[in-house]
Design a protein around this motif. Structure first.
Motif, PDB file in Angstrom:
ATOM      1  N   ARG A   1      47.295  35.698  36.640  1.00 46.04           N
ATOM      2  CA  ARG A   1      46.414  36.858  36.728  1.00 46.04           C
ATOM      3  C   ARG A   1      44.976  36.372  36.933  1.00 46.04           C
ATOM      4  O   ARG A   1      44.700  35.177  36.820  1.00 46.04           O
ATOM      5  CB  ARG A   1      46.498  37.721  35.463  1.00 46.04           C
ATOM      6  N   THR A   2      44.099  37.293  37.255  1.00 40.68           N
ATOM      7  CA  THR A   2      42.686  36.989  37.446  1.00 40.68           C
ATOM      8  C   THR A   2      41.910  37.350  36.182  1.00 40.68           C
ATOM      9  O   THR A   2      42.171  38.370  35.551  1.00 40.68           O
ATOM     10  CB  THR A   2      42.134  37.786  38.644  1.00 40.68           C
ATOM     11  N   GLN A   3      40.959  36.481  35.806  1.00 40.38           N
ATOM     12  CA  GLN A   3      40.169  36.685  34.597  1.00 40.38           C
ATOM     13  C   GLN A   3      38.680  36.514  34.897  1.00 40.38           C
ATOM     14  O   GLN A   3      38.296  35.466  35.406  1.00 40.38           O
ATOM     15  CB  GLN A   3      40.599  35.689  33.527  1.00 40.38           C
ATOM     16  N   PRO A   4      37.838  37.497  34.593  1.00 38.02           N
ATOM     17  CA  PRO A   4      38.222  38.849  34.172  1.00 38.02           C
ATOM     18  C   PRO A   4      38.843  39.634  35.326  1.00 38.02           C
ATOM     19  O   PRO A   4      38.580  39.336  36.497  1.00 38.02           O
ATOM     20  CB  PRO A   4      36.899  39.466  33.714  1.00 38.02           C
ATOM     21  N   PRO A   5      39.646  40.639  35.023  1.00 35.88           N
ATOM     22  CA  PRO A   5      40.362  41.366  36.077  1.00 35.88           C
ATOM     23  C   PRO A   5      39.479  42.347  36.841  1.00 35.88           C
ATOM     24  O   PRO A   5      39.895  42.892  37.859  1.00 35.88           O
ATOM     25  CB  PRO A   5      41.454  42.107  35.303  1.00 35.88           C
TER      26      PRO A   5
ATOM     27  N   ASP B   1      35.956  33.450  35.803  1.00 32.62           N
ATOM     28  CA  ASP B   1      36.602  32.416  34.991  1.00 32.62           C
ATOM     29  C   ASP B   1      37.718  31.750  35.795  1.00 32.62           C
ATOM     30  O   ASP B   1      37.736  30.530  35.962  1.00 32.62           O
ATOM     31  CB  ASP B   1      37.148  33.041  33.712  1.00 32.62           C
TER      32      ASP B   1
ATOM     33  N   ALA C   1      47.432  30.119  37.037  1.00 30.50           N
ATOM     34  CA  ALA C   1      47.111  31.455  36.541  1.00 30.50           C
ATOM     35  C   ALA C   1      48.009  32.498  37.189  1.00 30.50           C
ATOM     36  O   ALA C   1      48.188  32.517  38.405  1.00 30.50           O
ATOM     37  CB  ALA C   1      45.650  31.779  36.817  1.00 30.50           C
TER      38      ALA C   1
ATOM     39  N   ARG D   1      34.277  39.850  38.485  1.00 33.83           N
ATOM     40  CA  ARG D   1      35.734  39.703  38.537  1.00 33.83           C
ATOM     41  C   ARG D   1      36.075  38.291  38.992  1.00 33.83           C
ATOM     42  O   ARG D   1      35.587  37.803  40.008  1.00 33.83           O
ATOM     43  CB  ARG D   1      36.339  40.727  39.502  1.00 33.83           C
TER      44      ARG D   1
ATOM     45  N   ALA E   1      45.590  33.745  28.294  1.00 34.50           N
ATOM     46  CA  ALA E   1      44.690  34.530  29.140  1.00 34.50           C
ATOM     47  C   ALA E   1      45.125  34.476  30.597  1.00 34.50           C
ATOM     48  O   ALA E   1      44.894  35.427  31.358  1.00 34.50           O
ATOM     49  CB  ALA E   1      43.257  34.024  28.997  1.00 34.50           C
TER      50      ALA E   1
END
Length: 393
Positions: free
Chosen positions: A44-48, A134, A42, A131, A158
């Protein structure tokens, strides 16, 4: 003469020869059905951020009522810190403002001129997607050799990836040969039959994402075969149909030798499909299938499809058998392992019709192969049998 190879040994020897394809980077949307050439982490972080899971009101402490001070929508967050006793209108997917500790469902709220009260107060944290619940940046999203399904494609996007690295597309040439083959199915002389095997095999391979080139049909002479093989010069895998047996006009083996190919093994203890031939020419793999259409289909299912799957990155390329109930009596087998064309009916299977290796009508009706070991006695209706479901039938 050497004893015939068993199915599993022949499959293992073939898969060991699978071409090693170089990687290429492609847009995620173009990678559906392909296998990852490297781990995907990943970006990015999901959800941000903490997000609302429902429509309602984000509440800041206390038991109410709360003063409505604004709104947080998906894509348009409320940017102030909520003080105790305050709330904002919030929609599903919107950022929960700092200071809010829960979301009151819209149907559990009463609005009296901007004073919000709760008919049923949720506990702290309720209806909030925290945050990173996921995944977090750096987490492994998809391991190498994972096939990109629609859901995994969405996960890659995502995770912040617009591109992925996959093995380049496999180049496959499919060639059928035989003096009796007519390229035009609507114009066959009495001594001819329509050429159909190459089209059938190509249709089995194309859903795997290969670049398939058709060659032929090619007549049974060395010069014509040499010219046809030259058209497959750049293929990673060459699949031929016909000419791999022991007749005077079965010329695939000598033609391949003239071309510089070396036989890896020949003939497998299965019925149909005994004359299977495997050869190599440098890194190129040649798979010579029998010319009878049922034999060609069965050997393509058991060998060509697994070879292609292995080459494109599938770590589990062999077809998987399932247990089913014989819907009718099955005949005994002789010296070779037999694959009977069959039709699935609920949790049972019955024979699709004629088991002759030229019977295309029965093959077209079949959606399974019953796997019968060599030397098996007759099986009675109701017995458990081993079955391969035809993913490419």
């Amino acid at each position: 003469m050497k004893p015939l190879l068993g199915l599993e040994e022949a499959q293992a020897r073939l898969l060991a020869l699978a071409p090693q394809l170089p990687p290429e980077t492609v847009p995620v949307e173009a990678a559906l059905g392909r296998f990852l050439a490297e781990d995907l982490h990943a970006a990015r972080t999901q959800p941000p951020a903490d997000l609302s899971a429902m429509d309602g009101y984000a509440l800041a402490g206390g038991e109410g009522p709360w003063t409505l001070v604004g709104e947080s929508r998906a894509g348009a967050p409320y940017r102030e810190v909520l003080e105790p006793g305050q709330c904002v209108r919030i929609s599903t997917g919107a950022i929960v403002p700092p200071g809010a500790d829960r979301v009151l469902l819209q149907e559990d709220a009463a609005d009296d001129a901007g004073r919000i009260s709760a008919t049923e107060l949720p506990p702290p944290g309720r209806h909030i997607r925290a945050r990173g619940f996921d995944f977090h940046a750096g987490d492994l999203l998809l391991a190498r050799s994972t096939r990109l399904t629609p859901a995994r494609l969405a996960l890659a996007l995502a995770g912040g990836h617009g591109q992925v690295t996959v093995p380049r597309r496999l180049r496959v040439a499919v060639m059928d040969s035989g003096d009796e083959l007519s390229p035009d199915p609507a114009d066959c002389l009495p001594h001819q039959i329509p050429a159909s095997n190459a089209a059938m095999i190509a249709a089995m391979l194309e859903p795997l994402g290969c670049e398939v080139t058709r060659v032929g049909p090619v007549p049974d002479n060395r010069e014509a075969l040499a010219a046809a093989l030259a058209q497959a010069e750049d293929a990673d895998v060459l699949v031929t149909s016909g000419g791999a047996s022991v007749g005077d006009h079965d010329l695939i083996k000598p033609a391949l030798a003239d071309w510089g190919a070396e036989t890896a093994f020949w003939r497998v203890a299965i019925k149909p499909g005994k004359p299977l031939l495997v050869a190599t020419r440098g890194a190129q793999v040649i798979l010579g299938l029998p010319g009878n259409p049922v034999s060609s289909f069965v050997t393509a299912f058991l060998f060509a499809l697994p070879l292609v799957r292995a080459a494109i990155g599938d770590l589990d390329p062999l077809p998987r058998a399932v247990a089913m109930i014989a819907g009718e009596d099955l005949p005994p087998t002789e010296k070779r392992r037999e694959f009977l064309r069959a039709v699935v009916e609920g949790d049972s299977v019955r024979l699709a019709g004629s088991q002759d290796s030229s019977a295309l009508s029965a093959l077209a009706a079949a959606d399974a192969l019953i796997d019968r070991p060599a030397g098996s006695p007759a099986a009675r209706a109701g017995e458990v049998v081993r079955v391969f479901l035809l993913r490419n039938g």
